[in-house]
Write a protein that holds these residues in place. Sequence first.
Motif, PDB file in Angstrom:
ATOM      1  N   TRP A 336       0.873  -1.203  -0.047  1.00 11.20           N
ATOM      2  CA  TRP A 336       0.275  -0.140  -0.002  1.00 11.20           C
ATOM      3  C   TRP A 336       1.079   1.006   0.291  1.00 11.20           C
ATOM      4  O   TRP A 336       0.556   2.252  -0.122  1.00 11.20           O
ATOM      5  N   PHE A 337       1.945   1.443   0.240  1.00 11.67           N
ATOM      6  CA  PHE A 337       3.259   2.452   0.061  1.00 11.67           C
ATOM      7  C   PHE A 337       4.573   1.422  -0.384  1.00 11.67           C
ATOM      8  O   PHE A 337       4.680   0.854  -0.511  1.00 11.67           O
ATOM      9  N   TRP A 338       4.760   2.796  -0.319  1.00 13.77           N
ATOM     10  CA  TRP A 338       6.739   2.096  -1.376  1.00 13.77           C
ATOM     11  C   TRP A 338       6.757   4.224  -1.090  1.00 13.77           C
ATOM     12  O   TRP A 338       6.009   5.315  -0.553  1.00 13.77           O
ATOM     13  N   THR A 339       8.229   3.885  -0.686  1.00 10.73           N
ATOM     14  CA  THR A 339       9.764   5.285   0.022  1.00 10.73           C
ATOM     15  C   THR A 339      10.511   5.219  -1.238  1.00 10.73           C
ATOM     16  O   THR A 339      11.155   4.448  -1.653  1.00 10.73           O
ATOM     17  N   ARG A 340      10.940   6.465  -1.028  1.00 12.68           N
ATOM     18  CA  ARG A 340      11.922   6.907  -1.915  1.00 12.68           C
ATOM     19  C   ARG A 340      12.734   8.124  -0.946  1.00 12.68           C
ATOM     20  O   ARG A 340      12.009   8.812   0.030  1.00 12.68           O
ATOM     21  N   THR A 341      13.941   8.056  -0.646  1.00 14.10           N
ATOM     22  CA  THR A 341      14.827   8.943  -0.005  1.00 14.10           C
ATOM     23  C   THR A 341      15.389  10.029  -1.115  1.00 14.10           C
ATOM     24  O   THR A 341      16.144   8.876  -2.042  1.00 14.10           O
ATOM     25  N   ALA A 342      14.963  11.301  -1.821  1.00 19.37           N
ATOM     26  CA  ALA A 342      16.179  11.959  -1.955  1.00 19.37           C
ATOM     27  C   ALA A 342      17.176  12.025  -2.084  1.00 19.37           C
ATOM     28  O   ALA A 342      17.523  12.412  -0.774  1.00 19.37           O
ATOM     29  N   TYR A 343      18.441  12.284  -3.142  1.00 15.04           N
ATOM     30  CA  TYR A 343      19.721  12.578  -3.175  1.00 15.04           C
ATOM     31  C   TYR A 343      20.162  13.986  -2.715  1.00 15.04           C
ATOM     32  O   TYR A 343      20.517  14.222  -1.929  1.00 15.04           O
ATOM     33  N   ASN A 344      18.989  15.143  -3.765  1.00 17.38           N
ATOM     34  CA  ASN A 344      19.930  16.248  -3.584  1.00 17.38           C
ATOM     35  C   ASN A 344      18.372  16.832  -3.868  1.00 17.38           C
ATOM     36  O   ASN A 344      17.410  16.459  -3.641  1.00 17.38           O
ATOM     37  N   ASP A 345      18.211  18.467  -3.277  1.00 14.20           N
ATOM     38  CA  ASP A 345      17.263  18.890  -3.549  1.00 14.20           C
ATOM     39  C   ASP A 345      16.202  18.828  -4.866  1.00 14.20           C
ATOM     40  O   ASP A 345      16.989  18.907  -6.094  1.00 14.20           O
ATOM     41  N   ASP A 346      15.317  18.969  -5.070  1.00 10.74           N
ATOM     42  CA  ASP A 346      14.692  19.092  -6.547  1.00 10.74           C
ATOM     43  C   ASP A 346      13.096  19.643  -6.314  1.00 10.74           C
ATOM     44  O   ASP A 346      13.051  20.361  -4.960  1.00 10.74           O
TER      45      ASP A 346
END
Length: 458
Positions: A336-346
């Motif tokens: 029901w969920f997926w996660t990611r982490t940003a490398y840099n500002d976006d």
Amino acid sequence: MTIEIQGVAPRPRERKLPPGPRGVPLVGVLPQMVRDPAGFCTRTMLEFNDLVRLNIGFASIYLVTMPEHVRHVLVDHDENYWKGTLFNRARFLFGQGLVLNEGQSWRRQRRLMQPAFAHRRVASLVPIIAEVVEQRLATWEAACAAGRPLDVGKEMMFLTLRIIAKTMFSLSISDSELDRMARAFNTALEHMTLRMFTFFLPEWAPLKGKRACREAVATLEEITYRIIRERRQSGQEPDDLLTMLLAARDEDGQGMTDLEIRDEVMTTLFGGYEATADALSWSWYLLEQNPEADARMRGEVAAATGGRTPVFEELTQLAYTSQVAEESMRLFPPFWFWTRTAYNDDEIGGHLVPGKSLILLCPYATHRHPAFWEEPEAFRPERFAGERPNRPREAYFPFGSGQRMCIGRHLAMLEMQLILAMVSQRYRPRLAPGRSVIPKAGTSLRAKDGLWMIPERA
């Protein structure tokens, strides 16, 4: 229009953080997320209809539910987003397997494993899957005769675990060994859920069930390493994923270590049975709650197969049966969920997403957005009949999207069609009296106390 004054550089356009609910002092919206995470994400999506910043006191989480924002993260700018800190909490179980790996190493793994899930090979697996299903359904006869309920969730898990073991690793596993594996996986996954939901605590924190989890992983590793050892010693090379893993060589001619193969076996066993079993379980519940859809699916199966065990060519005629599986995954996406982490500002939708931010994508919520789904809470399989030009691709993503879309999605869909068809030929699962069905959002979406149904004769 920007007016430049000589000698003064124009100011860059200011980017603002996205909006979000207020929450309470110190912990923000954390209590609401813990109580009902999937429901909270859905309500928040409907309130803000945008990228949302969730303050949990010590950090911020960026909730992504709009299809164009989902595409931004998973497809158009996926190079800026990695599985991240939350998924690292699952590394004790999956190691450097395909789900958690990144970069060039992941690309190599994906290329290596792709042939095992190619469409032509998946089609050839139908007789093997049908045999496994037939054997399991025979064990339902006693429950049917006695009117005794079965936990359909566990039954589907037992079934799909045996299917993935047979099709990907050519394993004929005894019922006792299969039950041992299923119980160990369940224990490890329960602890993984706790680790993920307490990601803000250090790895060494004394969480409940830590010892039981270590024992469960030891059980799974003992079985997995034995599978690898016996295959190496046998010299046999059946056409399966394990043979591909053992034969793989890098640029220097080096093969995969037992640890690397262990990670892929563990990842494939989990990915091949958990999501498919959950989707099938919810399908039986939804069909029982919607008799017209149930009757239509059974009529389609009868017309296509004449009561025979389906073959691949007949499965291609089961369009509505496939739509039942798709609609089930819309309402109850197994993951029901997926996660990611940003490398840099976006920048997403005009809002700033700082580097190192945790991104929470929620198919459960997106699949309920009324702009893309008419009567979003209703079970209507015909939604998936034909093209819907006003519905963005990422309005529906139970298997993810982009280059990291689930490698086994074609096998999962074929498996669900076949199992739905074969069970409906023989049984009509009915919800057991007095049993409530409450969704529980952990690492996957299951019924809280099991899904107890009586397999009545069809």
